[in-house]
Design an enzyme around this catalytic site. Structure first.
Site, PDB file in Angstrom:
ATOM      1  N   SER A 106     -11.952  -3.085   2.951  1.00  7.40           N
ATOM      2  CA  SER A 106     -12.943  -2.852   1.902  1.00  7.40           C
ATOM      3  C   SER A 106     -12.559  -1.698   0.983  1.00  7.40           C
ATOM      4  O   SER A 106     -12.852  -1.728  -0.214  1.00  7.40           O
ATOM      5  CB  SER A 106     -14.333  -2.613   2.494  1.00  7.40           C
ATOM      6  OG  SER A 106     -14.335  -1.470   3.309  1.00  7.40           O
ATOM      7  N   ARG A 110     -12.622  -2.846  -2.958  1.00  6.24           N
ATOM      8  CA  ARG A 110     -13.543  -2.220  -3.916  1.00  6.24           C
ATOM      9  C   ARG A 110     -12.828  -1.718  -5.157  1.00  6.24           C
ATOM     10  O   ARG A 110     -13.463  -1.434  -6.169  1.00  6.24           O
ATOM     11  CB  ARG A 110     -14.299  -1.085  -3.236  1.00  6.24           C
ATOM     12  CG  ARG A 110     -15.243  -1.602  -2.175  1.00  6.24           C
ATOM     13  CD  ARG A 110     -15.831  -0.510  -1.354  1.00  6.24           C
ATOM     14  NE  ARG A 110     -16.505  -1.095  -0.196  1.00  6.24           N
ATOM     15  CZ  ARG A 110     -17.501  -0.529   0.438  1.00  6.24           C
ATOM     16  NH1 ARG A 110     -17.964   0.643   0.044  1.00  6.24           N
ATOM     17  NH2 ARG A 110     -18.041  -1.123   1.476  1.00  6.24           N
ATOM     18  N   LEU A 132       1.178 -12.110   2.592  1.00  3.56           N
ATOM     19  CA  LEU A 132      -0.044 -11.715   1.903  1.00  3.56           C
ATOM     20  C   LEU A 132       0.087 -12.135   0.448  1.00  3.56           C
ATOM     21  O   LEU A 132       1.059 -11.779  -0.209  1.00  3.56           O
ATOM     22  CB  LEU A 132      -0.231 -10.196   2.001  1.00  3.56           C
ATOM     23  CG  LEU A 132      -0.139  -9.612   3.411  1.00  3.56           C
ATOM     24  CD1 LEU A 132      -0.156  -8.093   3.353  1.00  3.56           C
ATOM     25  CD2 LEU A 132      -1.247 -10.151   4.283  1.00  3.56           C
ATOM     26  N   GLU A 133      -0.863 -12.885  -0.050  1.00 10.10           N
ATOM     27  CA  GLU A 133      -0.882 -13.312  -1.460  1.00 10.10           C
ATOM     28  C   GLU A 133      -1.775 -12.335  -2.200  1.00 10.10           C
ATOM     29  O   GLU A 133      -2.957 -12.586  -2.396  1.00 10.10           O
ATOM     30  CB  GLU A 133      -1.412 -14.737  -1.568  1.00 10.10           C
ATOM     31  CG  GLU A 133      -0.614 -15.725  -0.753  1.00 10.10           C
ATOM     32  CD  GLU A 133      -1.441 -16.911  -0.329  1.00 10.10           C
ATOM     33  OE1 GLU A 133      -2.682 -16.807  -0.280  1.00 10.10           O
ATOM     34  OE2 GLU A 133      -0.851 -17.953  -0.043  1.00 10.10           O
ATOM     35  N   GLN A 152      -6.437  -6.536   7.479  1.00 11.42           N
ATOM     36  CA  GLN A 152      -6.815  -6.583   8.893  1.00 11.42           C
ATOM     37  C   GLN A 152      -6.760  -8.019   9.378  1.00 11.42           C
ATOM     38  O   GLN A 152      -6.972  -8.960   8.608  1.00 11.42           O
ATOM     39  CB  GLN A 152      -8.201  -5.984   9.104  1.00 11.42           C
ATOM     40  CG  GLN A 152      -9.295  -6.632   8.304  1.00 11.42           C
ATOM     41  CD  GLN A 152     -10.586  -5.844   8.366  1.00 11.42           C
ATOM     42  OE1 GLN A 152     -10.963  -5.351   9.421  1.00 11.42           O
ATOM     43  NE2 GLN A 152     -11.268  -5.722   7.252  1.00 11.42           N
ATOM     44  N   GLN A 171       8.634 -17.259  10.447  1.00 10.41           N
ATOM     45  CA  GLN A 171       8.785 -16.448   9.233  1.00 10.41           C
ATOM     46  C   GLN A 171       9.088 -14.978   9.553  1.00 10.41           C
ATOM     47  O   GLN A 171       8.321 -14.315  10.218  1.00 10.41           O
ATOM     48  CB  GLN A 171       7.476 -16.574   8.477  1.00 10.41           C
ATOM     49  CG  GLN A 171       7.377 -15.901   7.188  1.00 10.41           C
ATOM     50  CD  GLN A 171       6.132 -16.423   6.520  1.00 10.41           C
ATOM     51  OE1 GLN A 171       6.235 -17.278   5.680  1.00 10.41           O
ATOM     52  NE2 GLN A 171       4.985 -15.937   6.901  1.00 10.41           N
TER      53      GLN A 171
END
Length: 174
Positions: A106, A110, A132-133, A152, A171
């Site tokens: 978060s 934010r 991660l995109e 996370q 991967q």
């Protein structure tokens, strides 16, 4: 009656790690929260090449044909509206009865950092690093720093057991 999928709490995560059924490498015990494990951004990124020709969304499309890989030693500035692929430093190994969801943290969400566009699901039985995109939905540039706990992993116990053996099963990099 079927048992519902359940989110693993800190005690259950630590028990899975202690038993060796689940592995996180490298593992930092302080990364385990009340019901998730923080994962860090590795130093590899894959950038989507700019272009005006449409990319065909077909089964045989290969993302590597439209992207290039770079190593990041310090920071990478992700511009507003841009998307890059990152990869976690940690290799996650799950048994066949655990799966996971990658979620943003978060504190970064934010500020406009999305961790995944659509593929947040971590399949049961995997043993790989997680892609991660990352997208910037803010109106200002965001600096990405390798080694920062950027996302996370929420773990869930499945009904039954399975093992992912698809295209990205082993991967190690982008």
């Amino acid at each position: 009656m079927r048992a519902p999928m359940a989110v693993l709490t800190r005690d259950a995560i630590l028990a899975e790690l202690a038993s060796g059924r689940m592995r996180v490498d490298p593992f930092d015990p302080s990364a385990v929260g009340p019901a998730s494990i923080d994962l860090t951004l590795g130093s590899e990124l894959r950038l989507i090449e700019p272009g005006s020709d449409p990319i065909p969304m077909r089964e045989d499309v290969d993302y590597r044909d439209y992207t290039r890989r770079i190593d990041v030693d310090g920071t990478y500035v992700l511009g507003p509206g841009a998307t890059v692929h990152g990869i976690t430093r940690e290799r996650i190994t799950l048994p066949g009865n655990l799966c996971g969801l990658l979620e943003g943290r978060s504190r970064f969400a934010r500020l406009g950092l999305m961790i995944h566009v659509t593929s947040a699901f971590v399949q049961p039985g995997v043993s790989n690093r997680q892609v991660l995109e990352m997208s910037n939905v803010a109106g200002h540039p965001l600096e990405l720093h390798p080694g920062v706990r950027v996302c996370q992993l929420v773990l869930l116990r499945t009904e039954g057991s399975a093992a992912y053996r698809g295209r990205f099963a082993d991967q190690e990099g982008l």
